[in-house]
Design a protein around this motif. Sequence first.
Motif, short mmCIF file in Angstrom:
data_model
loop_
_atom_site.label_atom_id
_atom_site.label_comp_id
_atom_site.label_asym_id
_atom_site.label_seq_id
_atom_site.Cartn_x
_atom_site.Cartn_y
_atom_site.Cartn_z
N ASN A 184 1.18 24.15 -15.84
CA ASN A 184 0.84 24.38 -17.25
C ASN A 184 1.64 23.48 -18.18
N LEU A 185 2.89 23.18 -17.83
CA LEU A 185 3.68 22.26 -18.65
C LEU A 185 3.12 20.85 -18.59
N VAL A 186 2.66 20.44 -17.41
CA VAL A 186 2.04 19.11 -17.28
C VAL A 186 0.77 19.04 -18.12
N ALA A 187 0.02 20.15 -18.13
CA ALA A 187 -1.24 20.18 -18.87
C ALA A 187 -1.06 20.51 -20.34
N LEU A 219 -9.37 25.08 -23.72
CA LEU A 219 -9.90 26.29 -23.11
C LEU A 219 -10.41 26.03 -21.70
N VAL A 220 -11.08 24.90 -21.52
CA VAL A 220 -11.60 24.53 -20.20
C VAL A 220 -10.46 24.31 -19.22
N VAL A 221 -9.42 23.60 -19.67
CA VAL A 221 -8.28 23.30 -18.81
C VAL A 221 -7.55 24.58 -18.40
N VAL A 222 -7.27 25.45 -19.36
CA VAL A 222 -6.50 26.65 -19.05
C VAL A 222 -7.29 27.58 -18.12
N VAL A 237 -11.15 32.32 -12.34
CA VAL A 237 -11.51 31.93 -13.71
C VAL A 237 -11.81 33.16 -14.56
N LEU A 238 -12.48 34.15 -13.95
CA LEU A 238 -12.77 35.38 -14.67
C LEU A 238 -11.46 36.09 -15.06
N ILE A 239 -10.51 36.13 -14.13
CA ILE A 239 -9.21 36.75 -14.43
C ILE A 239 -8.50 35.97 -15.53
N ALA A 240 -8.52 34.64 -15.43
CA ALA A 240 -7.86 33.80 -16.45
C ALA A 240 -8.48 34.02 -17.82
N ALA A 241 -9.80 34.21 -17.86
CA ALA A 241 -10.48 34.45 -19.14
C ALA A 241 -10.05 35.78 -19.74
N ILE A 242 -9.96 36.81 -18.91
CA ILE A 242 -9.54 38.13 -19.40
C ILE A 242 -8.10 38.07 -19.92
N LEU A 243 -7.28 37.25 -19.27
CA LEU A 243 -5.88 37.12 -19.67
C LEU A 243 -5.71 36.48 -21.04
N LEU A 244 -6.75 35.84 -21.55
CA LEU A 244 -6.66 35.20 -22.86
C LEU A 244 -7.15 36.10 -23.99
#
Length: 218
Positions: A127-130, A141-144, A186-193
């Motif tokens: 995440n720091l690199v990105a 949003l796409v990257v995260v 990706v679904l989990i990552a979306a919920i986390l936002l």
Amino acid sequence: MLGDLLKALAQLGDPATRRWVWLGIGIAVLVILLLASGVQLALALFADTGWPWVNWIVHAVGGLGALLVAWFLFPAMVTAVLGLVGDRIIDAVEARHYPALGPGRDIGLMEAIGAALRLAALALVANLVALPLYLVPGLNLVVVLLLNGYLLGREYFEMVAVRRMPPADARRLRRRHAGEVLAAGVLIAAILLIPFVNLVAPIVGMALVTHRFHRLVL
């Protein structure tokens, strides 16, 4: 996927899960505060430019920047910390939905700590690199979602799988179903936002991946 997500959400009301839900919310709030404070402190240390008006702008923008950076780093950090209790969430899901299987291999404390530290380090570095890309509207949003979706799907799936098979077999199974694992991540990552919802997202995510794993092997 929708059916498994609904089962995962229903798991939040299960008595065996409830204590971990409150623990997860407490950890999530603590991580948010630490991340925001840490980023704000880092900005303050480098904000002394010698021009008071520039310092004021840096501090003003820095406050919003701290919240933005904390928001994007939150999924990786809180998920890594909650990995320490992931085994208990898997136990609760399997006891409720797959009782005929019996208990899986118990993950020892040192193994759980090792997995949590590995995920935390990998997620933080990635995440720091990105991080520069997170400042680009739309692309961020796409990257995260893709970056954290890959990390979360991989680590969660293997955490569930190693309770039922050797680690090498768990990795092979994950690679064989890489698309499905990524979709779940990706679904989990979306919920986390999603604000407030993200407080219970890691627990929902662990329950979701548990269902996805058993759907593949049963």
